[in-house]
Design a protein around this motif. Structure first.
Motif, PDB file in Angstrom:
ATOM      1  N   LEU A  94      46.465  41.216  63.520  1.00 36.67           N
ATOM      2  CA  LEU A  94      46.051  41.162  64.920  1.00 36.67           C
ATOM      3  C   LEU A  94      44.538  40.988  65.017  1.00 36.67           C
ATOM      4  O   LEU A  94      44.039  40.174  65.807  1.00 36.67           O
ATOM      5  N   ALA A  95      43.794  41.720  64.188  1.00 34.78           N
ATOM      6  CA  ALA A  95      42.341  41.588  64.174  1.00 34.78           C
ATOM      7  C   ALA A  95      41.916  40.209  63.681  1.00 34.78           C
ATOM      8  O   ALA A  95      40.965  39.609  64.190  1.00 34.78           O
ATOM      9  N   GLY A  96      42.633  39.683  62.671  1.00 35.96           N
ATOM     10  CA  GLY A  96      42.308  38.354  62.174  1.00 35.96           C
ATOM     11  C   GLY A  96      42.545  37.271  63.203  1.00 35.96           C
ATOM     12  O   GLY A  96      41.760  36.320  63.333  1.00 35.96           O
ATOM     13  N   LEU A  97      43.626  37.405  63.957  1.00 40.12           N
ATOM     14  CA  LEU A  97      43.904  36.443  65.026  1.00 40.12           C
ATOM     15  C   LEU A  97      42.840  36.529  66.116  1.00 40.12           C
ATOM     16  O   LEU A  97      42.442  35.512  66.700  1.00 40.12           O
ATOM     17  N   GLU A  98      42.372  37.737  66.388  1.00 40.18           N
ATOM     18  CA  GLU A  98      41.293  37.902  67.369  1.00 40.18           C
ATOM     19  C   GLU A  98      40.016  37.221  66.885  1.00 40.18           C
ATOM     20  O   GLU A  98      39.339  36.528  67.652  1.00 40.18           O
ATOM     21  N   ARG A  99      39.693  37.383  65.611  1.00 41.26           N
ATOM     22  CA  ARG A  99      38.501  36.720  65.075  1.00 41.26           C
ATOM     23  C   ARG A  99      38.645  35.210  65.144  1.00 41.26           C
ATOM     24  O   ARG A  99      37.681  34.485  65.432  1.00 41.26           O
ATOM     25  N   SER A 100      39.840  34.722  64.862  1.00 38.25           N
ATOM     26  CA  SER A 100      40.074  33.287  64.916  1.00 38.25           C
ATOM     27  C   SER A 100      39.853  32.760  66.325  1.00 38.25           C
ATOM     28  O   SER A 100      39.208  31.729  66.539  1.00 38.25           O
ATOM     29  N   LYS A 101      40.381  33.463  67.301  1.00 36.81           N
ATOM     30  CA  LYS A 101      40.222  33.063  68.704  1.00 36.81           C
ATOM     31  C   LYS A 101      38.756  33.062  69.102  1.00 36.81           C
ATOM     32  O   LYS A 101      38.263  32.117  69.733  1.00 36.81           O
ATOM     33  N   ARG A 102      38.045  34.125  68.737  1.00 35.44           N
ATOM     34  CA  ARG A 102      36.624  34.223  69.083  1.00 35.44           C
ATOM     35  C   ARG A 102      35.810  33.128  68.391  1.00 35.44           C
ATOM     36  O   ARG A 102      34.891  32.552  68.977  1.00 35.44           O
ATOM     37  N   ARG A 103      36.153  32.861  67.160  1.00 35.21           N
ATOM     38  CA  ARG A 103      35.461  31.799  66.421  1.00 35.21           C
ATOM     39  C   ARG A 103      35.658  30.454  67.106  1.00 35.21           C
ATOM     40  O   ARG A 103      34.733  29.667  67.242  1.00 35.21           O
ATOM     41  N   TRP A 104      36.900  30.189  67.552  1.00 32.76           N
ATOM     42  CA  TRP A 104      37.179  28.920  68.211  1.00 32.76           C
ATOM     43  C   TRP A 104      36.345  28.784  69.478  1.00 32.76           C
ATOM     44  O   TRP A 104      35.749  27.727  69.733  1.00 32.76           O
ATOM     45  N   GLU A 134      33.495  30.233  70.244  1.00 32.61           N
ATOM     46  CA  GLU A 134      32.091  30.030  69.888  1.00 32.61           C
ATOM     47  C   GLU A 134      31.814  28.589  69.478  1.00 32.61           C
ATOM     48  O   GLU A 134      30.824  27.980  69.909  1.00 32.61           O
ATOM     49  N   ARG A 135      32.688  28.030  68.670  1.00 33.76           N
ATOM     50  CA  ARG A 135      32.464  26.665  68.178  1.00 33.76           C
ATOM     51  C   ARG A 135      32.654  25.639  69.286  1.00 33.76           C
ATOM     52  O   ARG A 135      31.939  24.639  69.348  1.00 33.76           O
ATOM     53  N   ARG A 136      33.626  25.852  70.155  1.00 39.36           N
ATOM     54  CA  ARG A 136      33.840  24.880  71.237  1.00 39.36           C
ATOM     55  C   ARG A 136      32.705  24.917  72.244  1.00 39.36           C
ATOM     56  O   ARG A 136      32.359  23.903  72.846  1.00 39.36           O
ATOM     57  N   ARG A 137      32.104  26.078  72.449  1.00 39.54           N
ATOM     58  CA  ARG A 137      30.946  26.131  73.346  1.00 39.54           C
ATOM     59  C   ARG A 137      29.757  25.384  72.755  1.00 39.54           C
ATOM     60  O   ARG A 137      28.906  24.879  73.489  1.00 39.54           O
ATOM     61  N   LEU A 138      29.734  25.287  71.434  1.00 46.47           N
ATOM     62  CA  LEU A 138      28.673  24.531  70.769  1.00 46.47           C
ATOM     63  C   LEU A 138      29.062  23.070  70.613  1.00 46.47           C
ATOM     64  O   LEU A 138      28.268  22.161  70.908  1.00 46.47           O
ATOM     65  N   LEU A 139      30.285  22.820  70.156  1.00 44.08           N
ATOM     66  CA  LEU A 139      30.756  21.462  69.886  1.00 44.08           C
ATOM     67  C   LEU A 139      31.814  21.086  70.929  1.00 44.08           C
ATOM     68  O   LEU A 139      32.993  21.003  70.627  1.00 44.08           O
ATOM     69  N   SER A 197      36.450  43.491  65.853  1.00 43.36           N
ATOM     70  CA  SER A 197      37.142  42.293  65.378  1.00 43.36           C
ATOM     71  C   SER A 197      36.350  41.022  65.634  1.00 43.36           C
ATOM     72  O   SER A 197      36.321  40.108  64.816  1.00 43.36           O
ATOM     73  N   ALA A 198      35.709  40.936  66.788  1.00 43.59           N
ATOM     74  CA  ALA A 198      34.997  39.712  67.139  1.00 43.59           C
ATOM     75  C   ALA A 198      33.762  39.508  66.282  1.00 43.59           C
ATOM     76  O   ALA A 198      33.227  38.416  66.201  1.00 43.59           O
ATOM     77  N   LEU A 199      33.288  40.584  65.620  1.00 47.76           N
ATOM     78  CA  LEU A 199      32.063  40.493  64.840  1.00 47.76           C
ATOM     79  C   LEU A 199      32.319  40.099  63.400  1.00 47.76           C
ATOM     80  O   LEU A 199      31.424  39.623  62.705  1.00 47.76           O
ATOM     81  N   LEU A 200      33.546  40.288  62.934  1.00 55.11           N
ATOM     82  CA  LEU A 200      33.855  40.048  61.530  1.00 55.11           C
ATOM     83  C   LEU A 200      34.337  38.612  61.349  1.00 55.11           C
ATOM     84  O   LEU A 200      35.515  38.346  61.294  1.00 55.11           O
ATOM     85  N   THR A 201      33.408  37.676  61.261  1.00 65.01           N
ATOM     86  CA  THR A 201      33.797  36.273  61.226  1.00 65.01           C
ATOM     87  C   THR A 201      33.967  35.729  59.820  1.00 65.01           C
ATOM     88  O   THR A 201      34.504  34.650  59.631  1.00 65.01           O
ATOM     89  N   ALA A 202      33.515  36.448  58.812  1.00 65.30           N
ATOM     90  CA  ALA A 202      33.656  35.951  57.448  1.00 65.30           C
ATOM     91  C   ALA A 202      35.025  36.319  56.903  1.00 65.30           C
ATOM     92  O   ALA A 202      35.528  37.418  57.145  1.00 65.30           O
ATOM     93  N   TRP A 218      34.349  16.849  79.680  1.00 60.89           N
ATOM     94  CA  TRP A 218      33.999  17.929  80.595  1.00 60.89           C
ATOM     95  C   TRP A 218      34.370  19.301  80.048  1.00 60.89           C
ATOM     96  O   TRP A 218      34.465  20.261  80.816  1.00 60.89           O
ATOM     97  N   LEU A 219      34.578  19.415  78.748  1.00 56.20           N
ATOM     98  CA  LEU A 219      35.031  20.687  78.201  1.00 56.20           C
ATOM     99  C   LEU A 219      34.025  21.812  78.438  1.00 56.20           C
ATOM    100  O   LEU A 219      34.409  22.936  78.762  1.00 56.20           O
ATOM    101  N   LEU A 220      32.744  21.529  78.299  1.00 56.55           N
ATOM    102  CA  LEU A 220      31.745  22.581  78.483  1.00 56.55           C
ATOM    103  C   LEU A 220      31.826  23.152  79.896  1.00 56.55           C
ATOM    104  O   LEU A 220      31.754  24.368  80.086  1.00 56.55           O
ATOM    105  N   GLY A 221      32.012  22.283  80.883  1.00 62.37           N
ATOM    106  CA  GLY A 221      32.162  22.764  82.248  1.00 62.37           C
ATOM    107  C   GLY A 221      33.410  23.606  82.415  1.00 62.37           C
ATOM    108  O   GLY A 221      33.404  24.625  83.119  1.00 62.37           O
ATOM    109  N   GLU A 222      34.502  23.194  81.760  1.00 64.12           N
ATOM    110  CA  GLU A 222      35.748  23.965  81.819  1.00 64.12           C
ATOM    111  C   GLU A 222      35.572  25.348  81.191  1.00 64.12           C
ATOM    112  O   GLU A 222      36.033  26.355  81.735  1.00 64.12           O
ATOM    113  N   LEU A 223      34.907  25.390  80.045  1.00 65.57           N
ATOM    114  CA  LEU A 223      34.690  26.665  79.376  1.00 65.57           C
ATOM    115  C   LEU A 223      33.817  27.587  80.219  1.00 65.57           C
ATOM    116  O   LEU A 223      34.050  28.795  80.294  1.00 65.57           O
TER     117      LEU A 223
END
Length: 337
Positions: A235-245, A247-252, A321-326, A258-263
């Motif tokens: 459950l924690a790993g899935l949370e990290r995966s979601k948070r990672r996604w 973070e990356r979509r807000r950057l890329l 969970s959101a902090l453990l990205t490695a 129009w994804l940035l506007g949607e986010l």
């Protein structure tokens, strides 16, 4: 090695590709085109599972699957009602007494969509329901469930599809979680019933406080008994995966122009997380779903929401969970998704 069968949802990709890991476990994600039957595949330790089928199993006392309150498929259903482009129908209430096709009778998404009709005063027993594939050639899906169908529900004949029955005028509307390809073209024969389904979905959020859950992640009980720490760690790993996604979509922000506007808009409306994990944040949604399964005759008696996620360790996601990205361990030979 823990092996999961999941469709390649964007927010699962960081876990599937090893960008994030599950503490203490090596997890392999097998990408699937359709939702797997976890219990029927000996090689799987867990995977994506219909919320409806999982809840019904737990209501029946079948605990062979341990559900994680991590809804990998989630979404509003107001967008899921389609009519012909020339249809005079414009509202859910106008579907009273209609001929409606849908992709599966006990399906989670269609249960949520029928709940919208009920909320608008539509008597579900007065609708002529027909169950079948969206397009010809679809297979690998149980559309009817294990319980007898009500008298007002029938299965389509071999060689029929929702698309063509709607186009031919033999159906007034269809319910589908996935859109026909032609809907994305100027010459589409179909349109959404609700002209501004986005506004209707905003109103739904304001009224309920949740986005309906459709599929969740489950684990076989034998693997949980062998590794009691696995459910919480996954459950924690899935949370990290979601948070990672996120973070990356807000950057890329490359999925759409129009994804940035949607986010940005989503964050302002829903807060930091529109699809929270954990039993407690999903308690109201789980209760509402259990009520609908009974109200719609999918299950013959009221369901105690407490049987759905009884494991205390899954009440909430660990705060860090959101902090453990490695990754805790690098998965071996993961397939591309």
């Amino acid at each position: 090695m823990i092996r999961l069968g999941l469709r390649d949802w964007d927010h699962v990709v960081p876990l599937a590709t090893g960008m994030v890991g599950v503490a203490g476990f090596t997890v392999r994600v097998d990408s699937r085109d359709v939702t797997p039957d976890v219990l029927a595949e000996p090689s799987l330790d867990g995977g994506e599972t219909s919320f409806s089928r999982y809840v019904q199993a737990r209501a029946a006392g079948d605990d062979r699957l341990v559900g994680l309150p991590a809804f990998v498929m989630r979404g509003f259903r107001q967008r899921c009602v389609l009519v012909r482009a020339d249809s005079p129908l414009r509202s859910l209430g106008e579907l009273a007494g209609a001929r409606i096709g849908l992709t599966g009778w006990p399906d989670s998404g269609n249960t949520w969509t029928r709940a919208l009709l009920r909320a608008e005063g539509v008597d579900l027993t007065g609708v002529e329901w027909r169950v079948g594939p969206l397009v010809l050639g679809e297979s690998g899906k149980d559309r009817l469930g294990s319980r007898p169908l009500p008298s007002y529900v029938s299965a389509m004949a071999e060689g029929e599809s929702l698309e063509e029955e709607l186009a031919a005028g033999r159906l007034d509307a269809i319910l589908t979680p996935f859109m026909p390809r032609e809907l994305f073209t100027p010459a589409s024969r179909f349109r959404h019933l609700l002209h501004d389904h986005r506004a209707a979905e905003r109103d739904y959020w304001a009224a309920t406080g949740f986005v309906p859950g459709i599929h969740l992640v489950t684990l076989k009980r034998e693997i949980v008994e062998a590794h009691p720490a696995l459910p919480g760690a996954l459950l924690a790993g899935l949370e990290r995966s979601k948070r990672r996604w996120v973070e990356r979509r807000r950057l890329l922000a490359d999925t759409t122009p129009w994804l940035l506007g949607e986010l940005t808009e989503s964050a302002l409306l829903f807060g930091d997380d529109w699809m929270p994990y954990g039993a407690e944040p999903n308690a109201e949604m789980t209760r509402a779903f259990c009520e609908e399964l009974y109200a719609q005759g999918i299950w013959p008696e009221p369901i105690d929401p407490g049987v759905v996620f009884p494991e205390a360790a899954l009440a909430t996601v660990p705060a860090d969970s959101a902090l453990l990205t490695a990754p805790a361990a690098v998965p071996a030979a993961l397939p591309a998704v």
